[in-house]
Write a protein that holds these residues in place. Structure first.
Motif, short mmCIF file in Angstrom:
data_model
loop_
_atom_site.label_atom_id
_atom_site.label_comp_id
_atom_site.label_asym_id
_atom_site.label_seq_id
_atom_site.Cartn_x
_atom_site.Cartn_y
_atom_site.Cartn_z
N PRO A 287 3.63 2.21 1.61
CA PRO A 287 2.54 3.10 2.02
C PRO A 287 1.37 2.27 2.58
N GLY A 288 0.84 2.69 3.69
CA GLY A 288 -0.27 1.97 4.30
C GLY A 288 0.15 0.87 5.24
N GLY A 289 1.46 0.61 5.35
CA GLY A 289 1.96 -0.40 6.27
C GLY A 289 2.42 -1.66 5.57
N GLY A 290 3.10 -2.49 6.30
CA GLY A 290 3.62 -3.73 5.75
C GLY A 290 5.03 -3.98 6.23
N ALA A 291 5.65 -4.98 5.65
CA ALA A 291 6.99 -5.38 6.06
C ALA A 291 8.03 -4.36 5.61
N GLU A 292 8.91 -4.02 6.53
CA GLU A 292 10.00 -3.10 6.26
C GLU A 292 11.05 -3.81 5.39
N TRP A 293 11.69 -3.06 4.50
CA TRP A 293 12.80 -3.62 3.74
C TRP A 293 13.96 -2.64 3.75
N THR A 294 15.13 -3.16 3.43
CA THR A 294 16.36 -2.38 3.48
C THR A 294 16.95 -2.25 2.09
#
Length: 91
Positions: free
Chosen positions: A55-62
């Motif tokens: 939430p609020g942005g940042g690095a995507e993870w899988t």
């Protein structure tokens, strides 16, 4: 005979799942990664993987969709707080 659209069929499946207690992640919703305890917004589901961002942005993870759970009301509320800008007080 009534012709149903794909959207109508999906809506009916979602309602049936909700009434039976089954939850599946969908794009644009919040989910909790049970492997790390992190909450994220589901950005896409592709080839057996779910892609989330904090939430609020940042690095995507899988993560595997099977490792996701529905967030509690408190977790959803917290995620929404993290994504809302702070308004300045009027003087």
């Amino acid at each position: 005979m009534v012709q149903r659209s794909d959207a109508d069929r999906q809506r009916r499946r979602d309602l049936a799942d909700a009434s039976s207690g089954v939850w599946t992640p969908t794009t644009g919703t919040y989910a909790v990664d049970t492997t790390s305890g992190r909450i994220g917004e589901v950005r896409r589901l592709f080839e057996g993987s779910a892609y989330l961002i904090p939430p609020g942005g940042g690095a995507e993870w899988t993560v595997a969709p099977s490792a996701l759970r529905s967030p509690t009301d408190a977790e959803t509320w917290q995620a929404k707080v993290w994504t809302r800008p702070v308004e300045k007080a009027q003087r």
